[in-house]
Design an enzyme around this catalytic site. Structure first.
Site, PDB file in Angstrom:
ATOM      1  N   GLU B 316       0.910  -1.371  -0.077  1.00 55.05           N
ATOM      2  CA  GLU B 316       0.029  -0.109  -0.010  1.00 55.05           C
ATOM      3  C   GLU B 316       0.891   1.260  -0.008  1.00 55.05           C
ATOM      4  O   GLU B 316       0.757   2.069   0.909  1.00 55.05           O
ATOM      5  CB  GLU B 316      -0.941  -0.060   1.267  1.00 55.05           C
ATOM      6  CG  GLU B 316      -1.565  -1.256   1.356  1.00 55.05           C
ATOM      7  CD  GLU B 316      -2.469  -1.405   2.624  1.00 55.05           C
ATOM      8  OE1 GLU B 316      -2.343  -0.691   3.511  1.00 55.05           O
ATOM      9  OE2 GLU B 316      -3.168  -2.435   2.642  1.00 55.05           O
ATOM     10  N   CYS B 412     -10.555   0.850   8.020  1.00 56.72           N
ATOM     11  CA  CYS B 412      -9.886   2.223   8.490  1.00 56.72           C
ATOM     12  C   CYS B 412     -10.687   3.419   7.649  1.00 56.72           C
ATOM     13  O   CYS B 412     -10.642   4.381   8.092  1.00 56.72           O
ATOM     14  CB  CYS B 412      -8.492   2.107   8.421  1.00 56.72           C
ATOM     15  SG  CYS B 412      -7.829   1.728   6.658  1.00 56.72           S
TER      16      CYS B 412
END
Lengths: 670, 670
Positions: B316, B412
């Site tokens: 990521e 998240c």
């Protein structure tokens, strides 16, 4: 299905002396086999450890230790032995044969009394066949059998093949439809085509039946793999397998319902090869149609222009129709070899040249891309576009190596390339009835055993540098009746010339075919064109000369517009050879270059480049990066400035032989 | 460093009534907060289970069970509470406050007597801080602290912030340079900026010192994480972490040596935000320069045109300069939020409008792309190009969802989007000395507390549908001396008009700045342009009217030619809004479309589309796919046939609100 499958001829009857291929084939005996032998014996400094031979010594009780490497580590030895066998078949070599014999003794020493042969399970003793999904036991057995048959055919020595027959007999006793037997099948196909080979060599029907059983039971629902304990417990050998659906290994539905190529590309084409073998042998027309359908799906939807397959690295797999990204693809060397194997079989069965067109594409491009001109460095993954800076820093491309490696921990590809190079004859040439098929135009000599006598043919060619093929015939008998079938590659259809003894031959089309070569002097003699082959049937005299001129001129090739990744782009081919642009010739930022397809493609001979290479030079334009300051914003209203330029392309097969650098096959069109 | 950091003003002083933003912000109280509350309580059918509240009940002994979800599952609750706090700050809501109080009681009930607060470790009892690399304990603590400070500021209730101060005190007793303390730091930064907030709220220097310590010790060699037992034993919480280098979490070298943004994008920008906070507070000029350098590296090398970051899914993370693939990127919603946070801080510290340009880009595009117009579906990953058929079948894009999801196991992003929407005021507006900064042109009312009295401002705007901004001023005192700073976005530089009470204002450049707005009637009054802001300093009367007209006309934007993925392409922007093309408006095969940039971009108002949307219509051409037969070969000499066409674009923020379909931001230029 045509009445009879075409046959290989013994490799010892095919002598290749080809300017292009000798660069690679010539290395097999002198460099690659000794080098790979050192590799599987862990004697090459700097290479990843293989543990291959060590595992056999440990399993055979000659050495203490445990198993190291992957579950299918044994196959590297098998493929090395298969390659060695092909090499010995072509040319005796006492030293090599001694080495091979010693390796075989080690292997047999690791075989268990009941025939079971697999160092991973023998050493670790966790039991047999409890994880067919991942365990690769049948895959490994398949490679052993292939090697053993090749070795027996090459040397006449039956020790290894007898040992593998014992292994196969054991498998027949364990697997099958009968009660009490395992109703499973391999996660990684390979055993099917190997059992077919062993059946052909021994004549023992059991092996064919077991191959057929593995195909019949595959993908039956509920899927066998889901019932296995490792799967049930989530204790995977390969952690990513938990994410893979059953389509990964072509087991999501029965084969009869599989009409699109899915899943792991190597598994797929190995499976389809076995399907074709069994279908042809048992006369199963339906399964053969299925093979053809799967092949069409690959070739019309899922194959790169370089003859490679496998659009995604994760799962090393096929994705969806027309999805062919050029820089994140897998395009494994082994998958291309499998595609050549599958296509070669379909050609042998159907005599349709379209299959051989794909064999040629695969062998002239991706097979060779997999190996460096030094014979000691290999690619596993073969992208069509590479920017080293990006491939090394963007983990989406972490499977891509920007330089060929000495060896890999999982080293299926290097020895697979070797065995393919060593057995090129099996792709070049076939016989069937009174017909000799010339498929690939490598220069050399062939002695084809035909019913009326051996037909010796001397092929002169420097293909695809030129399309000039000269075949001089030397029949065993005077005025020997024989049919010579010459492949007319699809790219040259309608643009070729055929002469026999200087007389132009007119070509009659068959029912489905074209009518060509009508112009010019007509000798009265005719050839017949049928499905990609020119058939010349006559009584041949010693010294008869066939002259075939193919149109290999450089050409621009476009992708089907459904291939999004190639839209707006063009590539260059010469005959079956795909060309690519390298940073070494053109500087960096190949993505900023455009080709003017209205200008001609010029030919440039480079005798000193990469062992002698015909290059293509095109006109175009490129972004002037001197106008791009290092402080320039990422996004602005500023249109890039282009400058006219010339760009040079080399064969894709030879890329990355001059150090690390950008490479690109598909270029933007101006 | 400018003398004083600009301050937020209380959210209750900012009332947004904006046509564009109300579509989203209006949902926070009515839809998103109740919906997310149901989600974290596992009451939404069809959504992935979160276990968030359950974990607190288990940790607090109210329920039997074990911990479920990720190690940082607590943070979803914290972010929900933070969003609820912002909402309560803007508008009291007894019901919401009661729910939040109950959640806070549950949280405090799960806190251990010494202040430690983390359900994962409390429930599983494996020990504390033994895996800072992966464990997210400090990250989780950071989010708790942020929520607690926000809640105290909103409600005046100190229970939660006291509990989090106890947690912070405990952390101060455990971490630090002193002997006997842990000399580690968080794998995932966040605690740094949270400790700064707590320090600002409480005035307690210890918190600032600990934040500074975490920054000082980060990346010191040998790297702390390598000494941790999980790392040493290879027993990773997240299996992929074993492949990650220490650059993944910005720990491969001391921060002072980090001048390029590297690693996990969210970690990076959260870290840099904390660095900026601490640097400004401690007057550390060197660290501030470093923040600016890191920001420049992101914005000039590693940011998408949509204000998103993170070019690769695996890790990521940031990759290398100019590597910005449009369909395999990660571009996580949280990373964009982090970039807005970081940029907002740098603006507050430096008063340079370039930072606010990036805030605007991030908020107007990727923040909103992350949430559906129904407030109940979310994107985690925000590609700039999506072909659902490919994204769903090519595992290279397995991180890409082709439709927004109800919730994610690792969730998240959704509550992060919520807390950002709920606190837009903190980005819109700042005060410093006698100056009120208008950064973002959302319509509404602001009561700015300035030294000489409250300045009430009514902003009329429908930005970026129009560039017409009208600000009516209502000072508390007559002829109140105040400076109003209006952001002049970079895209409109040199193309704007500024009037006060109908009189055109000429703008004087400062030392570094531009000189603009000189033409036309000169009122004699001057504004000063300085680093992206127009400063109007005068004595204001009730009813004074500032008229700012920005040039938001649709424009073509090019990528820097070093961004290979954007070469030959163009995108459309209106003000800060990036536009995109959807299959819903344009049919499939957007890759086969080209834009004629010599033709104008037409404006089309669609009151019924996506809650009222200004569309762009361009001329161009597209491949005629009717001419592409399904049997057409993959590769041929056939050039694609193009047809003229019109293409329609909608704001990227609104894509994927009409079902699944292709989407593309960058289009080929004709």
């Amino acid at each position: 299905m045509d009445e009879k499958r075409l046959q290989n001829i013994p490799l010892r009857n095919i002598h290749i002396h080809d300017q292009f291929w000798d660069k690679y084939i010539g290395l097999v005996e002198s460099v690659i086999l000794p080098f790979e032998w050192d590799l599987i014996n862990d004697r090459v400094p700097g290479a990843e450890k293989s543990y291959c031979m060590q595992n056999f010594r440990v399993a055979g009780g000659l050495e203490k230790g445990t198993h190291q490497g992957t579950v299918f580590q044994d196959t590297d030895v098998a493929k090395w032995l298969e390659a060695a066998a092909y090499s010995l078949a072509k040319k005796p070599d006492q030293e090599l044969e001694k080495t091979a014999d010693a390796a075989i003794d080690l292997i047999i020493g690791a075989q268990e009394p009941d025939g079971y042969l697999n160092t991973y399970n023998t050493i670790l003793g966790k039991g047999r066949f409890y994880d067919l999904f991942e365990g690769h036991e049948l895959y490994t057995a398949g490679h052993m059998i292939e090697a053993a048959v090749a070795y027996a055919e090459a040397t006449g020595k039956r020790k290894f093949v007898n040992s593998c027959a014992k292994l196969a007999d054991y498998l027949c006793s364990v697997f099958g439809p009968e009660e009490g037997k395992i109703h499973g099948y391999p996660g990684h196909p390979e055993i099917e085509l190997a059992l077919y080979k062993l059946y052909k060599y021994t004549g023992k029907q059991d092996y064919l039946r077991l191959a057929q059983y593995f195909l019949d039971v595959r993908g039956q629902q509920p899927c066998y793999f889901l019932s296995e304990s490792n799967y049930q417990n989530g204790t995977f050998i390969f952690k990513e397998f938990k994410d893979f659906g059953m389509d990964y290994c072509q087991a999501d539905r029965p084969l009869a319902e599989q009409d699109k190529a899915e899943g792991h590309a190597v598994r797929a084409v190995y499976l389809y090869s076995g399907m074709a073998d069994v279908a042809a042998e048992t006369g199963d027309e339906r399964m053969l149609r299925q093979c053809e359908m799967l092949w069409e799906n690959i070739v019309r939807r899922k194959m790169y222009v370089t003859g490679s397959i496998g659009s995604a690295a994760y799962g090393e797999r096929f994705t969806t129709d027309y999805d062919l990204p050029n820089n994140t693809n897998y395009s494994e060397s082994c998958a291309t070899i499998g595609l050549a194997m599958f296509s070669n079989r379909l050609f042998q069965i159907t005599k349709d040249g379209k299959y051989m067109d794909v064999v040629e594409l695969a062998l002239y491009n991706t097979l060779l891309s997999g190996i460096a001109l030094d014979g000691r460095h290999f690619f596993y993954v073969n992208p069509l576009e590479c920017v080293p800076e990006v491939a090394e820093h963007n983990p989406t491309m972490r499977h891509v190596k920007t330089e060929r490696q000495l060896w890999f921990g999982c080293a299926c590809c290097p020895p697979n390339i070797t065995r393919t190079l060593a057995s090129m004859g099996n792709y070049m040439f076939h016989v069937g009835g009174n017909t000799a098929y010339l498929n690939l135009y490598l220069a050399g000599e062939i002695e084809a055993p035909l019913p009326e006598g051996t037909m010796r043919m001397t092929v002169e060619a420097d293909y695809p540098a030129t399309g000039r093929i000269r075949i001089c015939l030397h029949p065993e008998k005077s005025r020997q009746d024989a049919e010579i079938a010459l492949r007319l590659p699809a790219y040259s259809a309608g643009r070729y010339q055929l002469l026999v003894n200087g007389q132009r031959i007119s070509v009659a089309k068959d029912d489905a075919g074209h009518e060509e070569n009508r112009r010019g002097i007509d000798s009265g003699e005719r050839a017949v064109y049928r499905k990609g082959y020119l058939y010349l049937n006559r009584r041949w005299q010693d010294g008869d000369l066939i002259e075939l001129d193919l149109d290999v001129a450089f050409r621009f090739v476009y992708g089907n517009p459904k291939v999004r990744d190639d839209i707006g782009k063009v590539c260059i081919m010469r005959g079956p050879s795909v060309y690519c642009f390298e940073e070494a010739d053109n500087g960096a930022y190949l993505a900023g270059c455009r080709i003017d397809t209205s200008a001609p493609i010029c030919t440039e001979e480079n005798p000193d480049l990469l062992g002698g290479t015909l290059c293509a030079v095109v006109s175009g334009s490129r972004i002037d990066y001197r106008s791009v300051g290092s402080d320039e914003p990422l996004y602005s209203a500023k249109r890039p400035v282009y400058q006219p330029c010339h760009l040079k392309a080399i064969p894709y097969a030879c890329w990355n032989n001059r150090g690390k650098g950008e490479m690109q096959v598909w270029m933007r069109e101006e």
